[in-house]
Design a protein around this motif. Structure first.
Motif, PDB file in Angstrom:
ATOM      1  N   GLY A  95      44.017  -6.575 -54.792  1.00 40.15           N
ATOM      2  CA  GLY A  95      43.049  -5.655 -55.382  1.00 40.15           C
ATOM      3  C   GLY A  95      42.208  -6.329 -56.444  1.00 40.15           C
ATOM      4  O   GLY A  95      40.991  -6.101 -56.524  1.00 40.15           O
ATOM      5  N   SER A 143      38.477   2.616 -53.864  1.00 41.49           N
ATOM      6  CA  SER A 143      37.946   3.820 -54.488  1.00 41.49           C
ATOM      7  C   SER A 143      37.820   3.633 -56.001  1.00 41.49           C
ATOM      8  O   SER A 143      36.821   4.047 -56.610  1.00 41.49           O
ATOM      9  N   VAL A 144      38.819   2.981 -56.604  1.00 46.66           N
ATOM     10  CA  VAL A 144      38.798   2.745 -58.050  1.00 46.66           C
ATOM     11  C   VAL A 144      37.671   1.778 -58.416  1.00 46.66           C
ATOM     12  O   VAL A 144      36.899   2.031 -59.347  1.00 46.66           O
ATOM     13  N   GLY A 200      49.319   1.147 -52.801  1.00 47.10           N
ATOM     14  CA  GLY A 200      47.989   1.595 -53.175  1.00 47.10           C
ATOM     15  C   GLY A 200      47.823   1.729 -54.678  1.00 47.10           C
ATOM     16  O   GLY A 200      46.761   1.427 -55.229  1.00 47.10           O
ATOM     17  N   MET A 256      42.670   3.218 -51.374  1.00 47.46           N
ATOM     18  CA  MET A 256      42.970   3.684 -52.732  1.00 47.46           C
ATOM     19  C   MET A 256      42.381   2.740 -53.775  1.00 47.46           C
ATOM     20  O   MET A 256      41.740   3.170 -54.739  1.00 47.46           O
ATOM     21  N   GLY A 257      42.579   1.432 -53.571  1.00 44.40           N
ATOM     22  CA  GLY A 257      42.086   0.461 -54.538  1.00 44.40           C
ATOM     23  C   GLY A 257      40.575   0.366 -54.571  1.00 44.40           C
ATOM     24  O   GLY A 257      39.957   0.317 -55.645  1.00 44.40           O
ATOM     25  N   ASN A 267      47.318  -1.656 -55.906  1.00 43.24           N
ATOM     26  CA  ASN A 267      45.976  -2.099 -55.535  1.00 43.24           C
ATOM     27  C   ASN A 267      44.929  -1.463 -56.443  1.00 43.24           C
ATOM     28  O   ASN A 267      43.931  -2.102 -56.800  1.00 43.24           O
ATOM     29  N   MET A 268      45.144  -0.217 -56.816  1.00 42.17           N
ATOM     30  CA  MET A 268      44.234   0.465 -57.735  1.00 42.17           C
ATOM     31  C   MET A 268      44.205  -0.231 -59.097  1.00 42.17           C
ATOM     32  O   MET A 268      43.138  -0.439 -59.681  1.00 42.17           O
ATOM     33  N   ASN A 288      42.339  -3.513 -58.668  1.00 40.63           N
ATOM     34  CA  ASN A 288      40.896  -3.283 -58.554  1.00 40.63           C
ATOM     35  C   ASN A 288      40.280  -2.902 -59.900  1.00 40.63           C
ATOM     36  O   ASN A 288      39.165  -3.325 -60.220  1.00 40.63           O
ATOM     37  N   TYR A 289      41.006  -2.089 -60.665  1.00 38.24           N
ATOM     38  CA  TYR A 289      40.490  -1.688 -61.981  1.00 38.24           C
ATOM     39  C   TYR A 289      40.347  -2.907 -62.895  1.00 38.24           C
ATOM     40  O   TYR A 289      39.305  -3.105 -63.539  1.00 38.24           O
ATOM     41  N   SER A 320      46.323   1.423 -48.561  1.00 41.53           N
ATOM     42  CA  SER A 320      46.331   0.890 -49.929  1.00 41.53           C
ATOM     43  C   SER A 320      44.959   0.360 -50.333  1.00 41.53           C
ATOM     44  O   SER A 320      44.542   0.512 -51.487  1.00 41.53           O
TER      45      SER A 320
END
Length: 255
Positions: free
Chosen positions: A19, A59-60, A210, A56-57, A213-214, A217-218, A53
């Motif tokens: 992520g 999306s962030v 996920g 979800m990531g 992964n979020m 990504n954040y 997953s």
């Protein structure tokens, strides 16, 4: 399938790292998909759970880039619409052909991309800046073609989009990354719906991964916001190198 704590211990940290990388330069699937396979998931379950997953990531990261003003919806919207069409077509084609052909093509494509990246420092654009309609066309074509690729095979989608949008559409890196995330999110949703309808994702594992992964990504999207292009190019070289070795391994030419 029955899960063990060892599977979670192996998969979750790698999906979190994926992520982080994905938010900065794309290509997180090059890390997360092998992680699921190393964890013992069958191929289809690994791909499907990875989509969960990744959705979800991504999306962030997409939300973060929208908040920071990196997403120009005029371009991101048309790219996402065309990617939705392309990914649907690609998924259907994938059912008819072997991915062996795609992997052979990657042996030639990946070194070419690495050479291009080495020559185009700081994502310098190619040629004259296109007119407004030309920029829209490049974005739409990128969404359609890379969406098709994502439906067919997938890994490296974000990296390819970033290179096309900066090089041929002359987008600034921040704007290109914003559009890339919107397009990637669209293809993830389309694929995930298909896999959910066929009962392929391992839901509990995918949700836990996920969350990791979020977080990745954040952190990655904030890192990109502060470091910019200087952080992107080295990571992209690493991602392309991992991808190339993985293709060699899959074709039994290495390892």
């Amino acid at each position: 399938m029955e899960l063990t704590w060892m599977q979670f211990a192996v998969i979750l940290p790698l999906v979190g790292l994926a992520g982080f990388v994905d938010a900065i330069a794309g290509g997180g699937g090059l890390i997360s998909l092998p992680a699921y396979m190393i964890g013992g998931l069958p191929a289809h379950a690994a791909i499907a759970t990875n989509k969960l997953s990744s959705f979800m990531g991504t999306s962030v990261a997409t939300g973060n880039y929208v908040k920071k003003g990196f997403v120009n919806w005029k371009y991101a919207g048309i790219g996402a619409f065309c990617a939705l069409i392309g990914s649907s077509v690609g998924a259907n084609i994938a059912l008819m052909i072997s991915d062996h052909i795609l992997k052979i093509a990657m042996l030639f494509l990946l070194p070419a991309i690495a050479v291009y990246l080495a020559k185009r420092k700081d994502f310098a654009p190619i040629g004259k800046e296109p007119a407004e309609h030309g920029k829209m066309f490049v974005t739409a074509a990128a969404g359609l073609i890379i969406g098709l690729y994502d439906g067919l095979y997938g890994p490296g989608t974000g990296t390819f989009l970033l290179l096309i949008l900066t090089g041929f559409a002359h987008m600034k890196l921040t704007e290109a990354n914003g559009a890339t995330k919107v397009i990637n999110l669209t293809t993830n949703i389309a694929s995930l719906v298909v896999y959910l309808m066929n009962g392929q994702p391992v839901i509990i594992l995918g949700l836990c991964a996920g969350v990791c992964n979020m977080i990745g990504n954040y952190l990655g999207s904030n890192f990109f916001s502060s470091k910019g292009a200087g952080a992107v190019r080295p990571i992209m070289f690493v991602v392309l190198g991992i991808f190339f070795v993985k293709v060699l391994y899959d074709l039994h030419l290495f390892g």
